[in-house]
Design an enzyme around this catalytic site. Sequence first.
Site, PDB file in Angstrom:
ATOM      1  N   ALA A   1      22.887  71.559 -61.684  1.00 42.19           N
ATOM      2  CA  ALA A   1      22.110  71.056 -60.544  1.00 42.19           C
ATOM      3  C   ALA A   1      20.934  70.174 -60.935  1.00 42.19           C
ATOM      4  CB  ALA A   1      21.592  72.241 -59.722  1.00 42.19           C
ATOM      5  N   SER A   2      20.701  69.982 -62.220  1.00 44.02           N
ATOM      6  CA  SER A   2      19.468  69.314 -62.639  1.00 44.02           C
ATOM      7  C   SER A   2      19.542  67.798 -62.594  1.00 44.02           C
ATOM      8  CB  SER A   2      19.087  69.761 -64.052  1.00 44.02           C
ATOM      9  OG  SER A   2      20.099  69.390 -64.982  1.00 44.02           O
TER      10      SER A   2
ATOM     11  N   TYR B   1      39.044  67.436 -72.814  1.00 46.42           N
ATOM     12  CA  TYR B   1      38.443  67.338 -71.483  1.00 46.42           C
ATOM     13  C   TYR B   1      39.524  67.393 -70.408  1.00 46.42           C
ATOM     14  CZ  TYR B   1      35.463  65.511 -67.721  1.00 46.42           C
ATOM     15  OH  TYR B   1      34.772  65.342 -66.538  1.00 46.42           O
TER      16      TYR B   1
END
Length: 234
Positions: free
Chosen positions: A6-7, A147
Amino acid sequence: ALVTGASKGIGKAISLSLAKAGAKVVLASRSKKQLAEVKETIEEIGGEALCVPTDLTSDEDIKHLFTEIKNHYNQLDILVNNAGTATYGPMVDFPMDDFDLIMKVNLRAVYQICQKALSFMLPKQHGYIINISSVVGFKGYPNQSAYGISKHGIMGLSKSLAMETQKDHIRVSTIMPGGVETDMVKKARPDLDTSVLMKPDEIAETVLYLLSLWNTNAMVDQIYIRRELSTPFK
């Protein structure tokens, strides 16, 4: 609502959008300073946020995150699994330490967080889980094998969980963004002109769209959202 990663980037945009829509947002990320800045922005617009610095490779940190949610709210209605990490390179000599880190953050932690979120949602027969996957969740790209595995895994997890919890009135959707203007995409595709990339706010709007259907009979399992000039489904 709990938002991981969330940063900054997509996670920050989602957190701000949820707060504007009236949610009390639990902000999880490794960066204490950046989380505090997001919390401050949310409070400036009249919202409420709880910062819980969390290292998603740590079982203890994940346990602490949900202890904080229980202590402060004893409720979790919305989960957005957004946090992710990536390292790129040819499979032939890809470091297994990097492989393990990608799996821990992008897949194992998502699995754990879904498990713990269900402990709030199942008793109330109410909840919405939105997992942020990627175009790499259904397409293959060179030098992105690890990934790609993790994001394909997110798709499998989400499909199974959606079927498992449908009877409990818990929704599970997946968003698969193409190129978004984030640090991760710039690292993966330095060849792309950033002016053609989607913005994090556009992914946040997609989250709000899914939530807008919550109390209807319409259910969206997955959304592939791509930049306008990319080629679909190839």
